[in-house]
Every structure is written in C-alpha cells, then in structure tokens.
Design an enzyme around this catalytic site. Structure first.
Site, PDB file in Angstrom:
ATOM      1  N   MET A 291      -0.948 -56.011   8.574  1.00 56.75           N
ATOM      2  CA  MET A 291      -0.742 -56.431   9.955  1.00 56.75           C
ATOM      3  C   MET A 291      -0.713 -55.184  10.839  1.00 56.75           C
ATOM      4  O   MET A 291      -0.046 -54.231  10.437  1.00 56.75           O
ATOM      5  CB  MET A 291       0.604 -57.173  10.035  1.00 56.75           C
ATOM      6  CG  MET A 291       0.604 -58.417  10.878  1.00 56.75           C
ATOM      7  SD  MET A 291       1.181 -58.009  12.552  1.00 56.75           S
ATOM      8  CE  MET A 291       2.686 -57.088  12.244  1.00 56.75           C
ATOM      9  N   PRO A 292      -1.385 -55.171  11.967  1.00 59.53           N
ATOM     10  CA  PRO A 292      -2.319 -56.146  12.538  1.00 59.53           C
ATOM     11  C   PRO A 292      -3.642 -56.274  11.756  1.00 59.53           C
ATOM     12  O   PRO A 292      -3.998 -55.399  10.964  1.00 59.53           O
ATOM     13  CB  PRO A 292      -2.600 -55.580  13.933  1.00 59.53           C
ATOM     14  CG  PRO A 292      -1.495 -54.653  14.230  1.00 59.53           C
ATOM     15  CD  PRO A 292      -1.121 -54.077  12.892  1.00 59.53           C
ATOM     16  N   TYR A 293      -4.339 -57.362  12.069  1.00 62.55           N
ATOM     17  CA  TYR A 293      -5.667 -57.652  11.535  1.00 62.55           C
ATOM     18  C   TYR A 293      -6.666 -57.544  12.685  1.00 62.55           C
ATOM     19  O   TYR A 293      -6.538 -58.247  13.674  1.00 62.55           O
ATOM     20  CB  TYR A 293      -5.705 -59.056  10.933  1.00 62.55           C
ATOM     21  CG  TYR A 293      -4.706 -59.202   9.821  1.00 62.55           C
ATOM     22  CD1 TYR A 293      -5.021 -58.786   8.529  1.00 62.55           C
ATOM     23  CD2 TYR A 293      -3.428 -59.694  10.055  1.00 62.55           C
ATOM     24  CE1 TYR A 293      -4.087 -58.872   7.499  1.00 62.55           C
ATOM     25  CE2 TYR A 293      -2.483 -59.782   9.031  1.00 62.55           C
ATOM     26  CZ  TYR A 293      -2.824 -59.364   7.755  1.00 62.55           C
ATOM     27  OH  TYR A 293      -1.902 -59.436   6.737  1.00 62.55           O
TER      28      TYR A 293
END
Lengths: 62, 62, 62, 62, 62, 62
Positions: A1-3
């Site tokens: 995360m984030p993607y």
C-alpha cells in the site's frame, strides 16, 4: 500500500519503464510516508486503436 | 473528463470499435454537458478463458 | 457484456445520470451488436481533491 | 453482481484458472448471498516487467 | 499477488464482508498456489443510482 | 496520457495529497517523456474494512 496503476500507450523501452517505477515509488514514499517496500506499481499498456480522445481513436488520426 | 472504459470480449472489427467510441462519446457529451474533446474512451478486450459467469468460463462452455 | 465504467466529477443530477446510462447503453448496443439487456454501466464519481491534471488538483486551482 | 477481478502474473494453467473462477464464485455466493449465476469473474494477467514492488520490477530481480 | 477486487452493491454487513474476504482468499490460495499472506482483497461498494443493467439504473426500477 | 491511479487508505492530509500528485506527475514526465500537462492522476481512497491482506481486513486486526 499504496497501489499505483499507470496506464499509457505501448512503446516505452524497458529502461524507461524501469526508471518509471523507481521514480514513482520514490515520489509516493516521500509524500505519503508509506514504506517503500510496501508500494506496488502496475503498468498497463494500451494500443492506439483502443484509446480515443474526443470520439476519435489515435489509430484513426493522420 | 469523463473517462469511459469499455470492457468486452475480443472479436469486434476496427470499424465497430471506431463507431463505438464515436457514438459513446456523443452520448456522454449530450447527457453530461461535458465538452466532446475532453471525453476519453478506453477499450479493454478480454478473452473467453478470462471471463466467467456463474463460475464457468466462456471457454469451458460447449 | 460489455461492461462500461464512466468516471467523472461528482455534481451531475440524477436526471443526467439516468439519461447518461440510457444513451450510452444504446450507443454500445447499436455499434457492438450486444444485446441491450446484457450491457452493464457503472458510474464512478470523484471529488476535485482526488483528480489532477498536469500535477495540479482541481481543488487547488483558483 | 458481484463483479470480481483477479489480477495476477501470467503463468497459471487453464486447469488452475478454471478451478480459480469456480472456487471464487462459490466463496462469493456462500458469503454474500448473491445468486451464483449472477456472479461475474474477470482474470487479468500481467507480465513481470509491468509489476513492481518496492520500486523494482519482478523482471529486474535476479 | 494475486490482487482481487470485489465490486458489489452496498448493504452487506461487516460479518458478511469479513467472511467474504476470508473465503475468497482461501479459494485463491488453494487454486493458484499463491501464498495466503500475499493475497490482497479490495471491496468496492456501489450505490443503486450508479449501477445499470440494460440501460436502467437499479434506483429507477420499481 | 499517462493516466495514474493511486489507491490507498484514507487518512492522508490535503497537503500530502497535493504533494503526492505533484511529485508523481514529475516522476512520470521525467521518465516517460510525456508532456506534464497531459498527465492525469486519480486518487482512490479505501477504508480499513474494505482492504484485506492474507484474508484478514485491516479493521479486524488488533
């Protein structure tokens, strides 16, 4: 995360894509505080006959 | 803006895809008030072995 | 099938969204030959602080 | 409905993909109460040069 | 990896969603051979006015 | 073009998001050669009950 998903026309070299994911990952880590090793990047390539702006595909432009 | 993604099985002709992005762009412009030249359309094609309804892939049907 | 996703800024009225899905569905049916009742449309709304062009979010423009 | 998208590296066999959509569809039906025949599954495959974790593409690892 | 996105109408309970991600993760691990702790699931909820089949939004049906 | 989607947990400040889109846009421009004003960034936020790793939602962890 984030993607992170990056959608773009096919045609960049492997060197460009390698630099792209490196630099984008650094930018995300630096600004969100996310740990770099948790950041995931997907590249999605599209072709000119599958992408249109203003109702006209890039493959139909001259 | 808006950004429209159309996901469908591979197999349409280039003429069909050309008409598809034209007509969809017009429909979006007419109903949302968006300027036609700001509307973006992406086509995403899938194959029968990557699409399933009811737990069964299209490629597994006879 | 097809599956159509329309991503746009929040702010359109329910009447506009109703017309949008009707007209887009007709455009897709007419040009792809897909049966109208098989066509699915998703609307995804975004806010001005989550959408940027040229590195600047719409919410940061004056 | 629901619509399930499974994104993974290319390389699984057709038998694996067939089992994947079957089992995922059953899991979704069982836990959400959705009718099995309304559940749609899409498989999206990616290649190692288009997938990066920690700023490094899988294709760049040794 | 894999990354699974489940798109459905809002309205399921937290217990249902908890079971959904558990069972789907097990189904993916079992059929793809992926390690369970590498499997990621995203739930995306939609509202009845943003989802249409056959050109008609669910919120417009009576 | 390119179109970049950044999916992450809700909770970042507006200042962080502003910096995020600026820095990511610069990274994409620098490495792909795309004109900065053509680069589009979308932020998608998710909540802890809609995101699971290893079959367990973040909202279910203690």
């Amino acid at each position: 995360m984030p993607y992170v998903t990056i959608k773009m026309l096919a045609g960049r070299t492997e060197e460009q894509k390698k630099a792209l994911v490196e630099k984008v990952t650094e930018a995300v880590a630096e600004t969100t505080g996310a740990s770099k090793d948790k950041i995931v990047v997907f590249i999605e390539e599209m072709t000119k006959n599958h992408y249109a702006v203003g109702g006209k595909r890039l493959s139909d432009e001259q």
